[in-house]
Design a protein around this motif. Structure first.
Motif, mmCIF file in Angstrom:
data_model
loop_
_atom_site.group_PDB
_atom_site.id
_atom_site.type_symbol
_atom_site.label_atom_id
_atom_site.label_comp_id
_atom_site.label_asym_id
_atom_site.label_seq_id
_atom_site.Cartn_x
_atom_site.Cartn_y
_atom_site.Cartn_z
ATOM 1 N N ARG A 157 33.962 106.429 -33.651
ATOM 2 C CA ARG A 157 35.309 106.030 -33.209
ATOM 3 C C ARG A 157 36.106 105.434 -34.364
ATOM 4 O O ARG A 157 35.560 105.155 -35.424
ATOM 5 C CB ARG A 157 35.213 104.991 -32.088
ATOM 6 C CG ARG A 157 34.593 105.516 -30.797
ATOM 7 C CD ARG A 157 34.761 104.474 -29.698
ATOM 8 N NE ARG A 157 34.258 104.923 -28.415
ATOM 9 C CZ ARG A 157 33.110 104.516 -27.866
ATOM 10 N NH1 ARG A 157 32.331 103.675 -28.509
ATOM 11 N NH2 ARG A 157 32.737 104.960 -26.682
ATOM 12 N N VAL A 162 28.698 111.944 -36.211
ATOM 13 C CA VAL A 162 27.469 112.604 -36.661
ATOM 14 C C VAL A 162 27.218 113.794 -35.734
ATOM 15 O O VAL A 162 27.189 113.635 -34.510
ATOM 16 C CB VAL A 162 26.276 111.622 -36.611
ATOM 17 C CG1 VAL A 162 24.972 112.342 -36.942
ATOM 18 C CG2 VAL A 162 26.515 110.453 -37.558
ATOM 19 N N ARG A 206 30.641 99.549 -26.906
ATOM 20 C CA ARG A 206 30.962 99.144 -25.540
ATOM 21 C C ARG A 206 31.280 97.649 -25.426
ATOM 22 O O ARG A 206 31.313 97.102 -24.335
ATOM 23 C CB ARG A 206 29.846 99.588 -24.595
ATOM 24 C CG ARG A 206 29.936 101.078 -24.283
ATOM 25 C CD ARG A 206 28.716 101.586 -23.578
ATOM 26 N NE ARG A 206 27.622 101.827 -24.504
ATOM 27 C CZ ARG A 206 26.366 102.013 -24.151
ATOM 28 N NH1 ARG A 206 26.057 101.964 -22.877
ATOM 29 N NH2 ARG A 206 25.429 102.250 -25.059
ATOM 30 N N GLU A 227 30.180 105.426 -37.893
ATOM 31 C CA GLU A 227 30.700 105.218 -36.532
ATOM 32 C C GLU A 227 31.704 106.319 -36.178
ATOM 33 O O GLU A 227 32.618 106.599 -36.945
ATOM 34 C CB GLU A 227 31.355 103.825 -36.451
ATOM 35 C CG GLU A 227 32.203 103.572 -35.223
ATOM 36 C CD GLU A 227 31.485 103.790 -33.889
ATOM 37 O OE1 GLU A 227 30.380 103.258 -33.711
ATOM 38 O OE2 GLU A 227 32.043 104.520 -33.033
ATOM 39 N N GLY A 248 30.324 114.654 -29.911
ATOM 40 C CA GLY A 248 29.409 113.515 -30.018
ATOM 41 C C GLY A 248 27.945 113.926 -30.053
ATOM 42 O O GLY A 248 27.095 113.170 -30.510
ATOM 43 N N SER A 261 23.939 96.913 -31.124
ATOM 44 C CA SER A 261 22.559 97.180 -31.567
ATOM 45 C C SER A 261 22.552 97.640 -33.022
ATOM 46 O O SER A 261 21.697 97.223 -33.814
ATOM 47 C CB SER A 261 21.884 98.227 -30.671
ATOM 48 O OG SER A 261 22.593 99.447 -30.707
ATOM 49 N N GLY A 318 19.422 100.509 -28.854
ATOM 50 C CA GLY A 318 20.496 100.574 -27.858
ATOM 51 C C GLY A 318 20.042 100.015 -26.524
ATOM 52 O O GLY A 318 18.845 99.836 -26.280
ATOM 53 N N GLU A 319 21.027 99.752 -25.669
ATOM 54 C CA GLU A 319 20.770 99.064 -24.400
ATOM 55 C C GLU A 319 19.729 99.715 -23.502
ATOM 56 O O GLU A 319 19.087 99.044 -22.712
ATOM 57 C CB GLU A 319 22.084 98.875 -23.631
ATOM 58 C CG GLU A 319 22.995 100.108 -23.475
ATOM 59 C CD GLU A 319 22.630 101.050 -22.357
ATOM 60 O OE1 GLU A 319 21.800 100.685 -21.518
ATOM 61 O OE2 GLU A 319 23.194 102.163 -22.331
ATOM 62 N N SER A 367 31.468 91.858 -19.998
ATOM 63 C CA SER A 367 32.159 90.585 -19.738
ATOM 64 C C SER A 367 31.200 89.402 -19.669
ATOM 65 O O SER A 367 31.585 88.283 -19.956
ATOM 66 C CB SER A 367 32.857 90.608 -18.374
ATOM 67 O OG SER A 367 33.954 91.445 -18.367
ATOM 68 N N TRP A 368 29.963 89.663 -19.202
ATOM 69 C CA TRP A 368 29.057 88.551 -18.909
ATOM 70 C C TRP A 368 27.898 88.459 -19.898
ATOM 71 O O TRP A 368 27.379 89.492 -20.343
ATOM 72 C CB TRP A 368 28.431 88.709 -17.513
ATOM 73 C CG TRP A 368 29.358 88.417 -16.389
ATOM 74 C CD1 TRP A 368 29.553 87.213 -15.776
ATOM 75 C CD2 TRP A 368 30.223 89.355 -15.715
ATOM 76 N NE1 TRP A 368 30.489 87.340 -14.774
ATOM 77 C CE2 TRP A 368 30.916 88.634 -14.711
ATOM 78 C CE3 TRP A 368 30.486 90.710 -15.862
ATOM 79 C CZ2 TRP A 368 31.842 89.227 -13.865
ATOM 80 C CZ3 TRP A 368 31.412 91.306 -15.022
ATOM 81 C CH2 TRP A 368 32.078 90.570 -14.039
ATOM 82 N N GLY A 401 20.274 97.736 -20.326
ATOM 83 C CA GLY A 401 21.674 97.988 -19.952
ATOM 84 C C GLY A 401 22.629 96.918 -20.447
ATOM 85 O O GLY A 401 23.835 97.075 -20.324
ATOM 86 N N HIS A 437 24.462 88.017 -19.375
ATOM 87 C CA HIS A 437 23.563 88.054 -18.220
ATOM 88 C C HIS A 437 22.260 87.331 -18.543
ATOM 89 O O HIS A 437 21.961 87.060 -19.704
ATOM 90 C CB HIS A 437 23.238 89.509 -17.850
ATOM 91 C CG HIS A 437 24.399 90.231 -17.216
ATOM 92 N ND1 HIS A 437 25.099 89.730 -16.147
ATOM 93 C CD2 HIS A 437 24.976 91.426 -17.504
ATOM 94 C CE1 HIS A 437 26.059 90.580 -15.807
ATOM 95 N NE2 HIS A 437 26.012 91.615 -16.616
ATOM 96 N N VAL A 456 24.080 93.661 -23.183
ATOM 97 C CA VAL A 456 24.372 93.384 -24.591
ATOM 98 C C VAL A 456 23.149 92.768 -25.278
ATOM 99 O O VAL A 456 22.766 93.190 -26.376
ATOM 100 C CB VAL A 456 25.580 92.423 -24.705
ATOM 101 C CG1 VAL A 456 25.872 92.097 -26.157
ATOM 102 C CG2 VAL A 456 26.806 93.022 -24.030
#
Ligand code: FAD
Length: 502
Positions: free
Chosen positions: A37, A228, A43, A35, A278, A16, A468-469, A60-61, A477, A63, A479
């Motif tokens: 990380r 942050v 994710r 960022e 975080g 996002s 975001g999701e 993985s998918w 939820g 959707h 991608v």
């Protein structure tokens, strides 16, 4: 302390945040991504096994293929390989082994699904909501007289398949909302690593930013290890000050901007303890309405375990093996005798010293031999099992899965895996779970609306946007949902900036 200025700062380099940055940059707006990380992707995270097999620890998918805007893009770019894993789907139980389709199990579970969609969604409010498990008992009270004993025992176990979509157990899942988990079209599994798609987006950001490739952005337009921890608005200068702490060096830095796009998962945004890793302290605090709505969403814990073997010793014809838990005797007895049950409404942690019984959980095995020609069984699990597995040793993990692998292969023996890889999102401070869930009492829609509007923040000029999701209905939820929020909110900032120029 001096501070670096950028017109817009984006917190988080997940899909996002990247999409928002692409659209802002394309519109001539100077943007910096911070960022937490030491890697990008959030994710979307692909690792490789020792033998070089790509494994998606995150998504993985693709959707909702009917209305997923990323599918066409990915096809056109030509870098992603897909497999539609909606072929043969076998269901197993300890009692039956492979369940014969003639048991009518799927049809009975579909009726419970209709009950959830047509009755529970209407019947309950966030205040009166009940768990999926409790709704199953209510369904049995209504329609149990039409079912065989076997269906009374097993149909509620098959409805627990929802756990594999959302990542919470039926004790926590909301009867009111679980049925709203609609799908639009098929689901395409990525077989060569979802990060391939993310990298294409990163290259697009590089291209609109005047860099030759995505990796050139690291250190310039994207700063890693920047956690942050404070966002402060200065009413005099009308600027937002973003305070970060470097994860590795502990060095603190302050950045300044006029517009802020926050893409941290809702699990982070809703943290009340600002000293938690975080967590972000907002000065002045976010409006009480937004904080209250954040308190009405939960975060789920879908887990993944990749069991890699030397070779494939299970059926090469089946896409998915669903292992159903043993029947819930307490529920059956409550239906038959009218005895009352005290229903839990959340997932309780499994003690690390305990040995959970594998036959009590829903586990979905994806056959990656069929999908990608690799000798891997990918097990999907939900909370509270995910938290336990993610904190366990390979030895404990294999002890848990071994009897289930025996069941689905129908063999008395099974070879040991050559490698085990698994998710760790429940223990990761920058995700604190997998994605936005639907637990008892949640009000997802109210939270989406509050964050979409983002009213009353700082000087109420709309300079803080959330992406975001979890902040969208279409693809919630997922991608593509996350990507769409980046597009949506960047558009709002572009409008604000252009209006300011007039
Ligand atoms: C196990 C699992 C399986 C999934 N399967 C699928 C699937 O098959 N299909 C699908 O469509 N979706 C799936 N999803 C969901 C999908 O991965 C997410 O919806 C999507 O990647 C979220 O993108 P995002 O940009 O909203 O958030 P993220 O990718 O989480 O990005 C947010 C970023 O913010 C950073 N951040 C957090 N806190 C701070 C801070 N304080 N300071 C600075 N940075 C911070 C994080 O490190 C992260 O990089 C799955 C998710 C998981 C966990």
């Amino acid at each position: 302390m001096t501070s670096e200025y950028h017109q817009t700062i984006v917190i988080g380099a997940g899909i996002s945040g990247i999409k928002a940055s692409i659209d802002l940059t394309r519109n001539g707006i100077d943007t910096l991504i911070l960022e937490a990380r030491e890697r990008v992707g959030g994710r979307l995270y692909t690792i490789k096994s020792d033998s070089g097999i790509p494994m998606d620890i995150g998504a993985s998918w693709f959707h909702d293929c009917l209305d997923n805007p990323l599918l066409h893009k990915a096809y056109d770019q030509g870098h992603i390989k897909f497999y539609y894993d909606d072929g043969r789907f076998d269901i197993y139980t300890k009692e039956h082994g492979l369940v014969d389709e003639n048991h009518h199990l799927q049809a009975a579970a579909d009726e419970i699904k209709d009950y959830l969609k047509q009755i529970c969604m209407e019947k309950y409010t966030p205040e009166t909501d009940v768990s999926l498990r409790e709704a199953c008992l209510d369904y049995l009270k209504l329609k149990g007289y039409t079912l065989t004993d076997e269906l009374i025992r097993y149909a509620p176990q098959l409805i627990r398949y929802y756990e594999m979509w959302i990542g919470s157990s039926w004790n926590a899942l909301s009867a009111r909302q679980v049925g709203t988990d609609e799908h639009f079209g098929r689901n395409a599994m990525v077989t060569n690593g979802y990060i391939t798609f993310y990298n294409d987006e990163l290259d697009e950001l590089a291209s609109v930013s005047g860099f030759s490739k995505g990796t050139d952005l690291i250190g310039s337009k994207i700063r890693l290890n920047q956690v942050v921890y404070k966002i402060r608005f200065d009413d005099q200068s009308k600027q937002i000050f973003v305070h970060t702490r470097n994860e590795l060096t502990r060095l603190e830095t302050v950045y300044r901007c006029e517009y802020l796009i926050c893409s941290t998962p809702l699990s982070i945004l809703k943290l009340q303890d600002t000293s938690a890793k975080g967590a972000i302290e907002w000065q002045p605090p976010l409006p009480s309405d937004i904080r209250a709505k954040l308190g009405k969403v939960s975060f789920s814990g879908l887990g993944k375990v990749f069991l890699e073997f030397k070779n494939c010793f299970w059926s090469k014809e089946t896409d998915r093996f669903l292992y159903l838990p043993e029947p819930d005797d307490e529920l059956t007895e409550a239906y038959k005798t009218g005895k009352s049950i005290t229903f839990e409404k959340e997932d309780k942690e499994i003690e690390l010293t305990s040995s959970p019984d594998p036959f009590k959980y829903v586990v979905l095995f994806m056959n990656l031999y069929r999908a990608a020609g690799v000798p891997i069984l990918l097990a999907l699990i939900s909370q509270p099992l995910t938290g336990f597995i993610e904190a366990s040793s390979d030895e404990v993990i294999w002890k848990f899965f071994k009897p289930l692998v025996r069941q689905i292969t129908g063999k008395r023996w099974t070879s040991n895996p050559v490698s085990i890889h698994h998710t760790n999102w429940t223990h990761d401070p920058f995700s604190r779970g997998a994605y936005t869930g639907v637990s008892v009492g949640d009000d997802v829609e109210a939270c989406i609306n509050a964050l979409k509007e983002a009213k009353g923040i700082f000087d109420d000029k709309g300079r803080v946007r959330f992406v975001g999701e979890g902040i969208i209905e279409q693809g919630n939820g997922c991608v593509h949902g996350a990507w769409l929020t980046g597009k949506r909110e960047a558009e709002k900032v572009v409008k604000l900036v252009n209006r300011g120029k007039l």
